[in-house]
Enzyme design. Structure first.
Site, short mmCIF file in Angstrom:
data_model
loop_
_atom_site.label_atom_id
_atom_site.label_comp_id
_atom_site.label_asym_id
_atom_site.label_seq_id
_atom_site.Cartn_x
_atom_site.Cartn_y
_atom_site.Cartn_z
N GLU A 1 -1.77 -1.64 -5.82
CA GLU A 1 -3.02 -1.07 -6.28
C GLU A 1 -2.71 -0.22 -7.50
O GLU A 1 -1.69 0.48 -7.50
CB GLU A 1 -3.55 -0.17 -5.17
CG GLU A 1 -5.02 -0.19 -5.02
CD GLU A 1 -5.44 0.52 -3.72
OE1 GLU A 1 -6.62 0.60 -3.49
OE2 GLU A 1 -4.56 0.97 -2.96
N ASP B 1 0.86 -1.19 0.00
CA ASP B 1 0.00 0.00 0.00
C ASP B 1 0.89 1.23 0.00
O ASP B 1 1.81 1.35 0.82
CB ASP B 1 -0.89 0.00 1.25
CG ASP B 1 -1.79 1.23 1.30
OD1 ASP B 1 -2.65 1.35 0.41
OD2 ASP B 1 -1.62 2.06 2.20
N ASP C 1 -3.38 1.65 6.89
CA ASP C 1 -2.52 1.28 5.77
C ASP C 1 -2.22 -0.22 5.74
O ASP C 1 -2.19 -0.83 4.68
CB ASP C 1 -1.20 2.07 5.82
CG ASP C 1 -1.43 3.56 5.66
OD1 ASP C 1 -2.49 3.93 5.11
OD2 ASP C 1 -0.56 4.35 6.08
#
Ligand SMILES: [Zn+2]
Length: 400
Positions: free
Chosen positions: A270, A186, A350
């Site tokens: 992501e 992340d 996170d």
């Protein structure tokens, strides 16, 4: 085969530096002439033909022949490439009007094929010398050697007057041995990088220190009168801090991405809409250079035979509880920690997101059901329980 760039600092003599500056100027001139010709297009008739040879034959521009002709030729080839991109129907985003390169603003650089330099012997890594056409050999600092086949050399000068060469080398792909461990990553503003294994990496203190110094020097610059000697001196100071930050960031990101590639087989991130995020959060996002981290992870994965996977940008990685799958309706950016109302687990925002990214990516890649996913992850953890200490060691550097 992959292409890899090696950058070396060079130390031209005063005379050599003057000649390099001249070549930068000639290359810029050729580009600007091509742009002017291209932009003068009218529906009445086609543009007159234009290339570096035509320019050289014009008596008023005969001085161009003193330059390195391969550099001029390469610039024209680059221009033709840009032009074909301009007319390309496959491009997602249309190119704007062709722009002139302004002296002092555009980057000073030129590129030549290694074949034009008389081949391999022109780059002497042992003795740290490089020889360009029409010039005597220059001193080059070789901090790392390459083994492949060099294709092209780009000479450039930065804003504080240092010269560099960038050698583009064709190399064999080096497949790394499998370690059998996957990771979800992340990227965020709070922690630069959070790994699903629990390691969090912040922007290091020395990096924040440089940023504070930059703000200070910029403030000083704003108080100086434009065009004055003091202004010029301060401008160089600001450019120097900018450069230092750029180098520090590049060093940090390269170490970070290499450490990740070395320790994990499957890397899941992501798919960020970096341009959109810049609009939302302003400058801090460009400072963190998420896009660059993703870019490096992707190409290094290709180099070393790792699996790199981007999950869907719309997957609610922050809003979903990793323990029970409960999805929250909203999760504003200021929430750093939260407790799931369904199962009562307490989450770091996170870390929870990184774990969700890992799970979602593994399901994407291997089509797991939730039971299969749990089994798979348990297997990885048992096999590699000792490795977490190893990542921490690799990342400790950044957390100081
Ligand atoms: Zn829950």
């Amino acid at each position: 085969m992959i292409k890899r760039a090696y950058k070396y600092r060079i130390y031209p003599t005063k005379q050599q530096a003057a000649y390099l500056n001249e070549v930068f100027g000639c290359v810029r001139f050729v580009w600007n002439q091509l742009v002017a010709n291209f932009n003068s297009w009218t529906p009445d008739g086609p543009n007159r033909p234009m290339n570096e040879k035509i320019l050289k034959d014009m008596p008023e521009y005969s001085w161009l022949s003193e330059s390195i002709s391969y550099a001029l030729q390469q610039k024209r080839i680059d221009f033709d490439e840009t032009k074909s991109q301009f007319f390309s129907k496959n491009r997602k985003k249309k190119l704007g009007r062709m722009k002139f390169k302004k002296k002092g603003i555009a980057r000073d650089s030129f590129r030549i094929p290694v074949a034009s330099m008389g081949g391999l012997k022109s780059i002497d890594l042992k003795n740290g010398r490089i020889k360009l056409p029409k010039m005597s050999a220059m001193k080059m600092v070789v901090d790392r050697e390459f083994a492949g086949n060099p294709k092209s050399v780009t000479v450039s000068k930065n804003k504080i007057g240092q010269f560099f060469v960038l050698v583009l080398v064709e190399e064999e792909v080096l497949i790394k041995t499998s370690v059998g461990r996957s990771i979800g990553i992340d990227l965020g503003l709070n922690h630069l990088v959070t790994l699903s294994s629990g390691v969090q990496v912040e922007n290091p203190r020395w990096f924040r220190k440089s940023q504070a110094k930059l703000r200070k020097e910029q403030k000083h610059l704003s108080r100086k009168k434009k065009g004055s000697n003091r202004y010029e001196r301060q401008r160089r100071k600001v450019a120097k801090v900018h450069l230092k930050i750029k180098n520090q960031r590049s060093w940090m990101i390269h170490n970070l991405t290499t450490a990740i590639i070395n320790t994990f087989d499957t890397i899941i991130v992501e798919d960020l809409n970096v341009a959109g995020m810049k609009k939302l959060f302003g400058k801090s996002i460009s400072d963190a250079t998420f896009g660059e981290i993703l870019r490096q992870l992707e190409y290094k994965s290709n180099w070393y035979g790792r699996t790199f996977h981007k999950i869907d940008r719309w997957y609610p990685s922050s809003k979903t509880c990793n323990c029970c799958g409960h999805k929250m309706d909203t999760m504003t950016l200021d929430i750093r920690e939260w407790t799931c109302p369904n199962c009562g687990s307490h989450h770091d925002r996170d870390l929870n997101a990184a774990r969700n990214i890992l799970d979602e990516g593994l399901c994407d890649l291997y089509g797991f059901t939730s039971d299969e996913l749990a089994d798979y992850k348990r297997g990885e953890e048992v096999r590699h329980a000792s490795m977490d200490a190893f990542f921490c060691e690799a990342f400790r550097l950044f957390c100081l």
